[in-house]
Design an enzyme around this catalytic site. Structure first.
Site, PDB file in Angstrom:
ATOM      1  N   ASP A 102      39.324  42.317  38.397  1.00 26.90           N
ATOM      2  CA  ASP A 102      40.517  41.385  37.849  1.00 26.90           C
ATOM      3  C   ASP A 102      40.237  41.453  36.452  1.00 26.90           C
ATOM      4  O   ASP A 102      40.298  42.686  35.596  1.00 26.90           O
ATOM      5  CB  ASP A 102      40.291  40.027  38.325  1.00 26.90           C
ATOM      6  CG  ASP A 102      41.484  39.120  37.805  1.00 26.90           C
ATOM      7  OD1 ASP A 102      42.655  39.164  38.427  1.00 26.90           O
ATOM      8  OD2 ASP A 102      41.140  38.351  36.870  1.00 26.90           O
ATOM      9  N   TYR A 136      45.071  35.083  29.217  1.00 28.09           N
ATOM     10  CA  TYR A 136      46.336  35.464  29.096  1.00 28.09           C
ATOM     11  C   TYR A 136      46.938  35.245  28.005  1.00 28.09           C
ATOM     12  O   TYR A 136      48.018  35.948  27.630  1.00 28.09           O
ATOM     13  CB  TYR A 136      46.732  34.693  30.219  1.00 28.09           C
ATOM     14  CG  TYR A 136      46.508  34.957  31.595  1.00 28.09           C
ATOM     15  CD1 TYR A 136      46.834  36.115  32.410  1.00 28.09           C
ATOM     16  CD2 TYR A 136      45.249  34.218  32.135  1.00 28.09           C
ATOM     17  CE1 TYR A 136      46.350  36.200  33.837  1.00 28.09           C
ATOM     18  CE2 TYR A 136      44.781  34.528  33.244  1.00 28.09           C
ATOM     19  CZ  TYR A 136      45.085  35.645  34.122  1.00 28.09           C
ATOM     20  OH  TYR A 136      44.430  36.070  35.415  1.00 28.09           O
ATOM     21  N   HIS A 183      43.075  40.170  47.098  1.00 28.56           N
ATOM     22  CA  HIS A 183      42.449  40.337  45.676  1.00 28.56           C
ATOM     23  C   HIS A 183      41.094  40.569  45.235  1.00 28.56           C
ATOM     24  O   HIS A 183      40.559  41.159  44.270  1.00 28.56           O
ATOM     25  CB  HIS A 183      42.782  39.370  44.657  1.00 28.56           C
ATOM     26  CG  HIS A 183      42.852  39.587  43.306  1.00 28.56           C
ATOM     27  ND1 HIS A 183      43.372  40.542  42.654  1.00 28.56           N
ATOM     28  CD2 HIS A 183      42.085  38.879  42.298  1.00 28.56           C
ATOM     29  CE1 HIS A 183      43.011  40.416  41.521  1.00 28.56           C
ATOM     30  NE2 HIS A 183      42.179  39.507  41.300  1.00 28.56           N
TER      31      HIS A 183
END
Length: 292
Positions: free
Chosen positions: A100, A207, A270
């Site tokens: 990730d 982010y 994921h």
């Protein structure tokens, strides 16, 4: 788990918490959102048999320092964390394992400092070149990544902290408990990490610093990576049922990675290292043996 050594290392003006075990070549593990070092515990147990495994809490996470400024989470700074980590453990190269957000950093690091990466093992982290392509050309990937708009908002951490981290529990814990790859003890560890002071705000700074959304603007930004081909052996372990990343991110990756092996896990989401740890460890072991 009590046999892991827990400690701190000062790199790049932050104190990073890590756990380590074993002796031999360095195998460095980088987690993503919303995990912490414990994401790798199945792999740490297995590969500490013949490697010096180190799993770090990335800056902003769990017990590591949490710089307040969004600018402290920009990619060049995150890459420098990794470079200094490798050197802090007395090494000039390592097997780099990442997932990730940790994977995003590892990809960028591999194309900036390839001499530090003897082998690369990636979990569900799209390649920067193919991800840029998919965001630009694939409406399904833009839809799958639309959550980033919420994540990069200045108050998004309040959203995730609300109701005892209910949204994060729905995202990570509930599926794991339902499928049986997370225990109640695992869930408690994640909850404790998320509720560390200022942790969620710092975790979401990744982010905010990247500013992926709006995608029309982000895909126009230059990548500024020194290389377009990575030469060292690379293993990609990918869950085909990952809701965040379209499988088409793997298309054409051979144009950018010279020696790549890809294994897809059908029906896995994921985090294959959670859902299929025994199979993951077997595939990693085969890869390490083949490339030693």
């Amino acid at each position: 788990m009590n046999l892991f050594q827990s400690n701190y290392v000062n790199v790049n003006d932050v104190n990073l918490h890590y756990v380590t075990k074993g002796e031999g070549e360095l195998m460095l593990f980088l987690h993503g959102f919303p995990y912490f070092w414990y994401n790798w515990h199945h792999q740490l147990e297995e590969f500490s048999k013949d490697y010096r495994v180190v799993a770090v809490d990335m800056r902003g996470y769990n017990l590591s320092d949490k710089p307040e400024d969004v600018s402290a989470y920009k990619m060049p700074i995150l890459m420098e964390d990794v470079r200094q980590l490798i050197e802090a453990f007395g090494e000039k190269t390592c097997t780099l394992v990442a997932h990730d957000w940790g994977g995003a950093i590892a990809w960028a690091f591999a194309y900036t400092y390839p001499e530090y990466v003897k082998r690369l093992i990636m979990f569900d982290a799209p390649h920067p070149y193919t991800f840029r392509r998919e965001l630009s050309e694939n409406p399904a990937q833009r839809q799958a990544s639309s959550y980033m708009e919420k994540f990069q908002q200045p108050d998004s951490h309040d959203y995730f902290l609300a109701n005892d981290c209910e949204k994060l529990k729905q995202l990570l814990i509930a599926p794991g408990l339902e499928k049986g790859y997370l225990s109640n003890e695992d869930a408690e560890k994640y909850m404790k990490a998320w509720q560390q002071p200022k942790a969620l705000k710092s975790m979401l700074h990744y982010y905010r610093a990247a500013g992926f959304y709006p995608f029309e603007e982000s895909v126009k930004k230059p990548l500024n990576l020194p290389h377009t081909m990575f030469e060292s052996p690379t293993l990609i372990l990918w869950g085909n049922a990952d809701s965040a990343f379209e499988n088409s991110n793997l298309d054409g990756i051979e144009e950018y990675v010279r020696d790549v092996t890809i294994h897809r896990f059908d029906g896995v989401g994921h985090a294959p290292q959670h859902e299929k740890p025994k199979e993951v460890n077997r595939l990693i072991r085969e890869f390490l043996t083949k490339t030693s």
